[in-house]
Design a protein around this motif. Structure first.
Motif, mmCIF file in Angstrom:
data_model
loop_
_atom_site.group_PDB
_atom_site.id
_atom_site.type_symbol
_atom_site.label_atom_id
_atom_site.label_comp_id
_atom_site.label_asym_id
_atom_site.label_seq_id
_atom_site.Cartn_x
_atom_site.Cartn_y
_atom_site.Cartn_z
ATOM 1 N N SER A 1 3.821 -11.933 -1.111
ATOM 2 C CA SER A 1 4.528 -11.861 0.170
ATOM 3 C C SER A 1 4.999 -13.253 0.599
ATOM 4 O O SER A 1 6.128 -13.415 1.081
ATOM 5 C CB SER A 1 3.626 -11.251 1.243
ATOM 6 O OG SER A 1 2.582 -12.143 1.603
ATOM 7 N N PHE B 1 8.326 -5.731 3.552
ATOM 8 C CA PHE B 1 6.943 -5.493 3.138
ATOM 9 C C PHE B 1 6.498 -4.065 3.417
ATOM 10 O O PHE B 1 5.714 -3.496 2.648
ATOM 11 C CB PHE B 1 6.002 -6.467 3.850
ATOM 12 C CG PHE B 1 6.235 -7.903 3.475
ATOM 13 C CD1 PHE B 1 6.908 -8.237 2.313
ATOM 14 C CD2 PHE B 1 5.790 -8.932 4.290
ATOM 15 C CE1 PHE B 1 7.131 -9.559 1.955
ATOM 16 C CE2 PHE B 1 6.003 -10.252 3.952
ATOM 17 C CZ PHE B 1 6.677 -10.563 2.783
ATOM 18 N N SER B 2 6.987 -3.464 4.498
ATOM 19 C CA SER B 2 6.577 -2.089 4.789
ATOM 20 C C SER B 2 7.059 -1.135 3.707
ATOM 21 O O SER B 2 6.359 -0.179 3.349
ATOM 22 C CB SER B 2 7.116 -1.653 6.157
ATOM 23 O OG SER B 2 8.535 -1.665 6.170
ATOM 24 N N LEU C 1 4.857 -2.165 12.052
ATOM 25 C CA LEU C 1 5.263 -3.553 11.823
ATOM 26 C C LEU C 1 6.471 -3.936 12.673
ATOM 27 O O LEU C 1 6.502 -5.017 13.277
ATOM 28 C CB LEU C 1 5.577 -3.767 10.348
ATOM 29 C CG LEU C 1 4.381 -3.930 9.412
ATOM 30 C CD1 LEU C 1 4.854 -4.082 7.974
ATOM 31 C CD2 LEU C 1 3.543 -5.123 9.810
ATOM 32 N N CYS D 1 1.458 -9.326 8.270
ATOM 33 C CA CYS D 1 2.108 -8.140 7.692
ATOM 34 C C CYS D 1 1.281 -7.553 6.554
ATOM 35 O O CYS D 1 1.118 -6.331 6.460
ATOM 36 C CB CYS D 1 3.505 -8.512 7.187
ATOM 37 S SG CYS D 1 4.722 -8.847 8.477
ATOM 38 N N ARG E 1 3.417 5.139 4.677
ATOM 39 C CA ARG E 1 4.517 4.173 4.690
ATOM 40 C C ARG E 1 5.376 4.307 5.942
ATOM 41 O O ARG E 1 5.811 3.295 6.502
ATOM 42 C CB ARG E 1 5.373 4.346 3.434
ATOM 43 C CG ARG E 1 6.502 3.348 3.323
ATOM 44 C CD ARG E 1 7.069 3.277 1.923
ATOM 45 N NE ARG E 1 7.315 4.578 1.333
ATOM 46 C CZ ARG E 1 7.830 4.758 0.116
ATOM 47 N NH1 ARG E 1 8.141 3.697 -0.609
ATOM 48 N NH2 ARG E 1 8.023 5.955 -0.372
ATOM 49 N N CYS F 1 -0.235 -3.899 5.929
ATOM 50 C CA CYS F 1 0.215 -3.167 4.741
ATOM 51 C C CYS F 1 -0.951 -2.670 3.897
ATOM 52 O O CYS F 1 -0.887 -1.594 3.293
ATOM 53 C CB CYS F 1 1.116 -4.051 3.885
ATOM 54 S SG CYS F 1 2.757 -4.371 4.577
ATOM 55 N N LEU G 1 3.549 2.742 8.771
ATOM 56 C CA LEU G 1 3.473 1.301 8.558
ATOM 57 C C LEU G 1 4.757 0.614 8.995
ATOM 58 O O LEU G 1 4.716 -0.421 9.676
ATOM 59 C CB LEU G 1 3.211 1.013 7.077
ATOM 60 C CG LEU G 1 3.247 -0.455 6.647
ATOM 61 C CD1 LEU G 1 2.167 -1.250 7.353
ATOM 62 C CD2 LEU G 1 3.096 -0.567 5.135
ATOM 63 N N PHE H 1 5.233 -2.825 -0.092
ATOM 64 C CA PHE H 1 3.797 -2.594 -0.225
ATOM 65 C C PHE H 1 3.402 -1.187 0.206
ATOM 66 O O PHE H 1 2.373 -0.666 -0.218
ATOM 67 C CB PHE H 1 3.010 -3.625 0.590
ATOM 68 C CG PHE H 1 3.099 -5.016 0.038
ATOM 69 C CD1 PHE H 1 2.604 -5.316 -1.220
ATOM 70 C CD2 PHE H 1 3.696 -6.030 0.761
ATOM 71 C CE1 PHE H 1 2.687 -6.598 -1.744
ATOM 72 C CE2 PHE H 1 3.781 -7.310 0.264
ATOM 73 C CZ PHE H 1 3.281 -7.598 -1.003
ATOM 74 N N GLY H 2 4.217 -0.565 1.067
ATOM 75 C CA GLY H 2 3.929 0.807 1.458
ATOM 76 C C GLY H 2 3.961 1.760 0.288
ATOM 77 O O GLY H 2 3.271 2.783 0.273
#
Length: 271
Positions: free
Chosen positions: A103, A69-70, A172, A155, A165, A159, A168, A73-74
């Motif tokens: 997600s 996800f980092s 996380l 998360c 990013r 995000c 992030l 979505f980053g």
């Protein structure tokens, strides 16, 4: 919101880190299944035989989801995608909930591949090992899914709020390390407080002696953390030890982080 979800899913299947995570789930699932059957044949209980392969995915899920996800979505902030969506007329609530939905679907896809990795052995296991108690099994599977929902919600909240990013990803991963470390400490303290038996003590003179302790009770705060922390929940699900309170904690975490994330995302200055 449907168009946002479709665009996310289309991009997700082209994301190398997600495809790599899917591949990792195959040896991970098979490895836990082999470990569980080996442990049972060595004399452990039947609960771990089924709990480990069925619920063990959440043992590393936090780290896998944090990495996926980092990066996924980053890129929304790095590429200016979120700002473009706002200009196109999409509401912030729709943007946030679309990310949350995707997600959770991604987490379920990873969980599904993890289960499929050892599914061919299911018939052999049912023929050669005692079957699990259906009630406990269903509750632990439901708890695992709710646990994933809570981790996804946590998360996604970060995000949607952290624009850089690189920061992030670090935040996380460090958060997942902290939660795992906290779970180890809480579980050790809880078991020490509630388990009786003998304990080796060393006095001021350096003399060793065995001291017997009666089983006791943990304080309410420790009991809550034992039910709430993802790591503690995972280990208990892997032993088919679930309670309604644990499921409620995961559902509460998902609801709380979603509500907080929506409130903060609405107020965020997006550039």
């Amino acid at each position: 919101m449907a168009s946002l979800i479709r665009s996310h899913l289309a991009r997700l299947w082209k994301t190398p880190v997600f495809l790599l995570a899917l591949l990792v789930m195959l040896p991970y699932g098979l490895g836990l299944c082999n470990s569980a059957t080996g442990d049972f044949q060595s004399g452990t209980t039947a609960a771990g035989l089924w709990g480990q392969p069925l619920c063990g995915f959440s043992l590393l899920a936090g780290f896998v989801l944090a990495a996926v996800f980092s990066l996924f979505f980053g890129a929304e902030y790095a590429d200016g995608t979120i700002r473009s969506k706002l200009i196109a007329g999409h509401g912030r609530v729709s943007i946030y909930l679309a990310a949350l939905t995707v997600s959770f679907l991604a987490a379920l896809a990873l969980y599904g591949v993890y289960l499929l990795a050892w599914a061919p052995r299911l018939g052999w296991m049912l023929q050669n090992f005692p079957a699990p108690e259906p009630g406990k099994l269903v509750m632990c599977l439901a708890g695992t899914v709710l646990l994933l929902a809570g981790q996804c919600s946590l998360c996604v909240m970060l995000c949607m709020l952290v624009q850089r990013r690189s920061i992030l990803a670090v935040v996380l991963l460090l958060l997942m390390v902290f939660l795992l470390f906290a779970a180890i400490q809480v579980q050790d303290a809880y078991e020490t407080a509630t388990s009786g038996g003998t304990q080796l003590m060393i006095d001021e003179a350096g003399q060793r002696q065995w001291v017997f302790h009666e089983p006791g009770q943990a304080d309410p705060a420790m009991t809550f953390l034992y039910d709430f922390l993802p790591g503690c929940q995972t280990w208990r699900y892997m032993e088919l030890d679930a309670t309604p309170r644990m499921l409620a904690c995961s559902a509460g975490l998902a609801a709380l982080t979603t509500a907080m994330g929506l409130i903060l995302f609405k107020r965020k200055d997006i550039r």
